[in-house]
Design an enzyme around this catalytic site. Structure first.
Site, short mmCIF file in Angstrom:
data_model
loop_
_atom_site.label_atom_id
_atom_site.label_comp_id
_atom_site.label_asym_id
_atom_site.label_seq_id
_atom_site.Cartn_x
_atom_site.Cartn_y
_atom_site.Cartn_z
CE1 TYR A 143 -3.40 -2.78 0.65
CE2 TYR A 143 -4.62 -0.74 0.89
CZ TYR A 143 -4.60 -2.10 0.69
OH TYR A 143 -5.78 -2.77 0.52
CE LYS A 193 2.04 -17.74 -2.64
NZ LYS A 193 1.24 -18.97 -2.76
CG ASP A 225 -1.76 -20.22 -1.52
OD1 ASP A 225 -1.28 -20.24 -0.36
OD2 ASP A 225 -1.19 -20.74 -2.49
CG ASP A 249 -8.01 -4.98 1.31
OD1 ASP A 249 -9.00 -4.49 1.88
OD2 ASP A 249 -7.86 -4.98 0.07
CG ASP A 253 -13.42 -7.17 1.62
OD1 ASP A 253 -13.20 -6.43 2.61
OD2 ASP A 253 -13.80 -6.74 0.52
C1 IPM Z 1 -10.49 -1.42 3.37
C2 IPM Z 1 -10.63 -0.84 1.99
C3 IPM Z 1 -9.47 0.11 1.73
C4 IPM Z 1 -8.20 -0.70 1.82
C5 IPM Z 1 -9.54 0.88 0.40
C6 IPM Z 1 -10.82 1.66 0.27
C7 IPM Z 1 -8.36 1.80 0.24
O1 IPM Z 1 -10.71 -1.85 1.05
O2 IPM Z 1 -10.47 -0.64 4.34
O3 IPM Z 1 -10.40 -2.64 3.48
O4 IPM Z 1 -7.82 -1.37 0.85
O5 IPM Z 1 -7.56 -0.67 2.88
MG MG Z 2 -10.86 -3.78 1.88
#
Ligand code: IPM
Ligand code: MG
Length: 363
Positions: A143, A193, A225, A249, A253
């Site tokens: 990032y 990884k 993975d 990240d 999700d």
């Molecule tokens: C999160 C989001 C952010 C990230 C984006 C919006 C920059 O996906 O907070 O998980 O990747 O950190």
């Molecule tokens: Mg995210």
């Protein structure tokens, strides 16, 4: 009453303002019930701010964030700016905010609630006991690494991102992972990884160096993975996952998806004197302003704020239980229902009022 808890609120873009409004209503209600003094200020932030003033993260908003005990943020992102390179989009301000606050540790808890069981795409027996915490490194890795650029002319362009980690950056997040595991079920899974990446090999070495300090924590390792697979095949076996920025990240999700929706996962980003609380979800422009967004992640982020920045464990629990109660009553926003049952959905405001009612506060 003690010194007021100073909270800087950034509604942001898309569904950000409406879910943040919901979270603020719940925050105010519980604080008044528990006699917690709250000093709350709202400031512009994100693409909407950029449209209005030409600046996504105005200086006054920076000052307000730095001077607060906590920042409660909605979401940022607007497809109108998607033609710009990622680092020039107004939504980059979220990364700037994390950097400004020195928020190097991102805590993303995913806990199944009885009332959510039927919303998960997975069989109940696999997810009933799901209670995991993703500890994501937030200020390093891909990032923020430099160089980051595009070279050459089409059709022979080359794009370059840099994954870089300093040993100290790994050490502090891994140590925090161990400490958080000590306060839970004492299991830490370090995800990397290291069969491919040099950053991950360093990560692994740092974990091995620190592990003897925490003999009471059972440590395991997974490649990212394999972790993605294990999260789906036996998610309830995870306690704390500690991992790098990009992997965290993605895996957080995925954890939200296992629960049923991105709309349910809160987060806390800590490290500096001011912590940041935000839903894991994004700004979801297509559903913005329609009273259909799920406010759960934002409301639960407010609970995390009370717990981590305010030290008000009881108030945080009260919010979490009120959310569980609203779910147990069968209330669901559209994201938590299959297409054929969407007509049963309640709106953002209705769900929020059910949470307020469960808190035993007049709406
Ligand atoms: C999160 C989001 C952010 C990230 C984006 C919006 C920059 O996906 O907070 O998980 O990747 O950190
Ligand atoms: Mg995210």
């Amino acid at each position: 009453m003690n010194r007021p808890l100073k909270v800087c609120v950034f509604g942001g873009d898309g569904i950000g303002p409406e879910v943040t409004r919901a979270a603020v209503r719940v925050l105010r209600a519980v604080c008044s019930r528990e006699s917690i003094a709250l000093d709350l200020e709202e400031h512009p932030f994100g693409s909407q701010s950029f449209r209005e003033s030409g600046v996504a993260f105005p200086e006054a908003s920076r000052q307000a964030a730095s001077n607060a005990d906590a920042v409660l943020c909605g979401a940022v992102g607007d497809p109108d700016f998607d033609h710009l390179p990622p680092m020039e989009r107004p939504q980059r301000c979220l990364l700037d905010l994390r950097q400004l606050l020195d928020a190097w540790a991102n805590l993303r808890p995913a806990r199944m609630s009885e009332g959510l069981l039927d919303c998960s795409p997975m069989k109940a027996e696999y997810v009933r006991d799901l209670d995991l915490l993703v500890v994501r490194e937030l200020l390093g890795g891909l990032y923020f690494g430099k160089p980051r650029e595009r070279r050459g002319e089409s059709p022979h362009q080359v794009a370059l991102d840099t994954m870089v980690y300093k040993e100290e950056e790994i050490e502090r997040i891994v140590r925090l992972g161990f400490q958080l595991a000590q306060g839970r079920r004492k299991q830490l899974c370090s995800v990397d990884k290291s069969n491919v990446l040099e950053c991950s090999r360093l990560w692994e070495a740092v974990v091995a160096r620190i592990a003897p300090e925490f003999p009471d924590v059972q440590l395991s390792h997974l490649y990212v993975d394999a972790c993605a697979t294990a999260l789906v095949t036996h998610p309830a076996e995870f306690d704390v996952i500690v991992t790098s920025n990009l992997f965290g990240d993605i895996l957080s999700d995925q954890s939200a998806g296992i629960l049923g929706s991105l709309g349910v996962l809160p987060s806390a980003s800590v490290g500096g004197p001011t912590a940041l609380y935000e839903p894991v979800h994004g700004s979801a422009p297509p559903i913005a302003g329609k009273n259909i967004a799920n406010p759960m992640a934002a409301i639960l982020s407010a609970a995390m704020l009370l717990r981590h920045s305010g030290g008000h464990e009881d108030a945080a629990l009260a919010i979490e239980q009120a959310v569980d109660q609203a779910l147990a009553q069968g209330l669901r926003t559209a994201d938590l229902l299959p297409r054929e049952r969407r007509h049963e959905a309640v709106g953002t405001i209705e769900f929020t009022e059910a949470v307020l009612a469960a808190l035993d506060v007049a709406v």
